[in-house]
Design an enzyme around this catalytic site. Structure first.
Site, PDB file in Angstrom:
ATOM      1  N   ASP A 272       3.226  -3.345  -0.112  1.00  0.00           N
ATOM      2  CA  ASP A 272       2.755  -4.685  -0.375  1.00  0.00           C
ATOM      3  C   ASP A 272       3.900  -5.380  -1.113  1.00  0.00           C
ATOM      4  O   ASP A 272       4.859  -4.740  -1.534  1.00  0.00           O
ATOM      5  CB  ASP A 272       1.471  -4.627  -1.223  1.00  0.00           C
ATOM      6  CG  ASP A 272       0.718  -5.945  -1.157  1.00  0.00           C
ATOM      7  OD1 ASP A 272      -0.510  -5.945  -1.367  1.00  0.00           O
ATOM      8  OD2 ASP A 272       1.349  -6.974  -0.857  1.00  0.00           O
TER       9      ASP A 272
HETATM   10  C1  GLC Z   1      -0.001 -10.049  -1.386  1.00  0.00           C
HETATM   11  C2  GLC Z   1      -1.184  -9.318  -0.806  1.00  0.00           C
HETATM   12  C3  GLC Z   1      -0.999  -8.881   0.624  1.00  0.00           C
HETATM   13  C4  GLC Z   1      -0.173  -9.923   1.356  1.00  0.00           C
HETATM   14  C5  GLC Z   1       1.228  -9.894   0.752  1.00  0.00           C
HETATM   15  C6  GLC Z   1       2.122 -11.000   1.341  1.00  0.00           C
HETATM   16  O1  GLC Z   1       0.232  -9.686  -2.706  1.00  0.00           O
HETATM   17  O2  GLC Z   1      -1.680  -8.206  -1.564  1.00  0.00           O
HETATM   18  O3  GLC Z   1      -2.302  -8.727   1.209  1.00  0.00           O
HETATM   19  O4  GLC Z   1      -0.106  -9.649   2.745  1.00  0.00           O
HETATM   20  O5  GLC Z   1       1.222 -10.011  -0.672  1.00  0.00           O
HETATM   21  O6  GLC Z   1       1.647 -12.252   0.951  1.00  0.00           O
END
Ligand code: GLC
Length: 732
Positions: A272
């Protein structure tokens, strides 16, 4: 079929197979040949996203699709393009871009939230939603959509539940698989997330979730397993949190032993955005791509290679996964794209999906509207209807049809004047919309969020008193991203429609249901308890914090150290409420219709299980209105050594639109892996010998037909790798 055409068909299949094989071979050759040409520095650049813009190449890459949330690093000299990754579960999310000195919004189709889509219990419909979603992604030139999200809704206060599907992994996994297959059929990739157990927002990037191996495998991993095996997502995104003391992106048991060696996943694993803390360990543990990509991660990998704490073998293994992903993408294939979404043409599928996922919870003869022209509307969300939650799961929508506008579009007169009294006199019916919103980085509260606010409670009472005094009825519409308490007020009103956060066409979809244009067919994928405190995780949600400060390496700020002990183990949602006979307000799988159905003639093709068992059942529309029924197959297994839930959902199917008097035969095939429970001591999925009961129901507590079959001997369905956890983890 004529002989000649059979030969032709055979020849075509042969050529196709050969082409695919050659393609795979040529990809392998290209991977190997590229690995031999890439420098170590370039390989490391490919393993960290373009979060930082350090040179003209990465800068150019980030500009290909302005506003996209992630890109990878291009290696122009070897024709390796930068690929684009974009959120989220309810539609393409592109951030606004600066054009000269103005800020330009980039609109996209606002699909209904994930919980609503799952509430359709209709994988065929979700595949179609995925097709529209995938087509829009490719119109924008997006290579990978960072969706679907399928974490288990373990507790109703989790702020991101609106992005997730269910408390049950069979629903979550099958709906996710349908979405992945739909999106990927259009040439865009997906990322099933967040692997695994991102079940709260509080302290999400540090919290340690302590979960027994059995609860992990039977509940929190099971949805991902189903999705991987039924849809082959191009990528998996790790969660931020730790599981049993180890960050998931640093956990080789999860990312290699289970995901790749046991489930056969062949794609790419990414973090993430900013997830995890130790880049070299992330690489070793099988996380191939560090997103969004920071300079310090790049430096950490470079140092690790220099000091031999990260081998080139691992580097090459992970770079190969990055290259294989790039080879699949539209940009690598030089596919052209319009750069424009198809918002208007998506309106129809959005509206149908929205109405098919709405759940009729109560109907004392008030719905569909009859002899009703003038509607007194109350509640802010009637006029500012919430299309979806906030954070990366939000979509910048061109429009959102409010419930009031949806009813006006359907020809009703909407009265939004102030007094309750003159409206009780002059209007035909009262409609109160209760709105709730939540999102990323924050969990919900119990008082005034899960429960009604005092002013909402008073409003419902006053409106009901005034309208009932005039012999008129009251309907409540729930425009919410997560469930709320209902037992204390539902008797005050005549009808309740759970509309969720239904996307850009929300108001029209609500009007379709209330007017009877669409017959409600949504069913709950999460239990609604009598009170929050009845939740099995109410005592340990958010866990305990410790004085020790775990410094966050990325945000460079001290964060508390927090640990959550999943004491309820496998008893999540209806698995708990049914097994321990705890009464609920509305059970898992529940939903009303404007018509009635009869379920009969359950037949099993055998009474003694061999390799699989087929169950067929007949569904008849015995009412006066066309409608769809959701047939749910639950299984009660012999009580193994440890407790087993009293029943578990194993399969489901939604009928076609049945006309009054029409019947449909629904059939299910149950295989031995669906009989099995995870036995930690034996590190195996085991189906115990004994009597199994198939229960066909229209909710987890409303069983219409039952049949028993026997498993004559214990089956070790699958031996798994024993997952090493830190000694201090209590095996629940
Ligand atoms: C965020 C979220 C994830 C998302 C990523 C990009 O923190 O947890 O679900 O796809 O970052 O925005």
């Amino acid at each position: 079929m004529k002989f000649i055409s059979k030969v032709k068909l055979f020849a075509i299949i042969l050529v196709l197979g050969k082409t695919q094989q050659l393609c795979a071979q040529s990809n392998t050759q290209s991977v190997q040949s590229l690995l031999s040409k890439l420098t170590v520095e370039e390989k490391i650049r490919l393993l960290t996203g373009n979060g930082f813009v350090a040179d003209k190449e990465s800068d150019a890459a980030s500009k290909r699709i302005p506003g996209v949330v992630g890109t990878t690093y291009p290696i122009t000299r070897l024709n390796i393009p930068s690929i684009t990754l974009s959120d989220g579960p309810a539609g393409v999310r592109l951030n606004p871009v600066k054009v000269n000195d103005s800020v330009q919004q980039q609109y996209a189709t606002g699909f209904p939230i994930a919980t609503l889509l799952a509430s359709t219990w209709d994988t065929a419909l979700i595949y179609k939603v995925g097709e529209a979603f995938g087509k829009e992604a490719r119109n924008f030139g997006i290579d990978v959509i960072l969706a679907p999200a399928l974490n288990i809704q373990r507790n109703p206060l989790n702020g991101r539940n609106f992005e997730y599907y269910s408390e049950d992994p069979v629903i979550a996994g099958n709906i996710a698989a349908a979405m992945v297959n739909g999106i990927q059929s259009q040439g865009a990739g997906t990322s099933i997330k967040h692997f695994v157990a991102n079940n709260q927002e509080t302290d999400r990037s540090n919290v340690n979730e302590v979960i027994s191996e059995r609860a992990l495998r039977e509940v929190y991993l099971k949805g991902f397993e189903i999705a991987v095996k039924k849809s082959h997502p191009w990528t998996v995104m790790n969660s931020y949190n730790k599981v049993n003391g180890i960050y998931t992106s640093e956990n080789e048991d999860l990312n290699i032993t289970i995901l790749r060696n046991e489930w056969g996943f062949k794609g790419l694993v990414m973090t993430d955005w900013g997830g995890g803390r130790h880049p070299a360990q992330q690489m070793i543990a099988g996380t191939d791509l560090l997103m969004s990509g920071r300079k310090w991660q790049l430096d950490a990998l470079t140092n690790a290679v220099k000091h031999d704490s990260l081998s080139l073998k691992i580097i090459d293994r992970n770079v190969a996964h990055v290259l294989e992903l790039i080879f699949k993408t539209l940009v690598y294939k030089h596919e052209s794209y319009s750069g424009k979404p198809d918002i208007k043409s998506n309106a129809a599928i959005v509206r149908t999906a929205a109405s098919d996922g709405m759940i009729l919870l109560k109907n004392n003869g008030v719905l569909p509207f009859a002899n009703c022209r003038k509607i007194a509307m109350f509640g802010r969300a009637s006029f500012n209807t919430i299309a979806n939650g906030w954070g990366s799961g939000e979509v910048h929508k061109l429009y959102t049809i409010s419930i009031a506008d949806g009813l006006r579009n359907a020809g009703y007169m909407v009265d939004s004047s102030r007094s309750i009294e003159d409206r009780a006199n002059g209007d035909d019916i009262a409609l109160i919309t209760i709105g709730r919103n939540s999102g990323e980085t924050r969990d919900r509260a119990v008082n005034g969020d899960f429960t009604l606010k005092e002013e909402e409670r008073t409003q419902i009472k006053n409106i009901a008193e005034a309208f009932h005094a005039k012999g008129k009825k009251v309907v409540v519409v729930l425009n919410i991203g997560g469930i709320i308490e209902m037992a204390s007020w539902r008797d005050d009103v005549d009808g309740i429609l759970l509309a969720w956060q239904p996307g850009q066409e929300g108001g029209n979809a609500v009007a379709d249901i209330l007017s009877g244009k669409a017959n409600p067919s949504g069913r709950l994928t999460i239990t609604i308890p009598m009170v929050y405190e009845d939740e099995p995780s109410a005592q340990n949600f958010l866990g305990t914090t410790f004085p020790q400060q775990a410094r966050s390496a990325i945000f460079n700020s001290p964060t508390t150290y927090r640990e959550v002990d999943y004491k309820e183990g496998i008893f999540v949602g209806y698995r708990y409420f049914n097994s321990f006979n705890v009464p609920v307000a509305y059970p898992f799988g529940f939903g009303l219709s404007y018509t009635d159905f009869n379920i009969s003639d359950l037949k099993l093709n055998t009474a003694a299980f061999n390799n699989a068992i087929r169950a067929t059942v007949k569904v008849t529309n015995t009412g006066k209105t066309a409608g769809k029924e959701v047939v749910q197959l639950y299984l009660t297994v012999p009580l193994a050594k440890e407790h087993k839930p009293s029943d578990e959902l194993k399969a489901f199917a939604k009928t076609k639109l049945l006309q009054p008097g029409e019947s449909e035969i629904i059939s299910f095939t149950i295989t031995k892996d669906q009989l099995a429970s995870f036995n930690t001591a034996e590190s195996a999925w085991i189906a115990d010998k004994g009597a199994y009961k198939i229960k066909i129901g229209v909710s987890s507590t409303d069983i219409k037909q039952e049949a028993v079959f026997n498993l004559p001997r214990k089956i070790v369905v699958e031996k798994t790798h024993h997952i090493q956890y830190p000694d201090d983890v209590k095996a629940l």
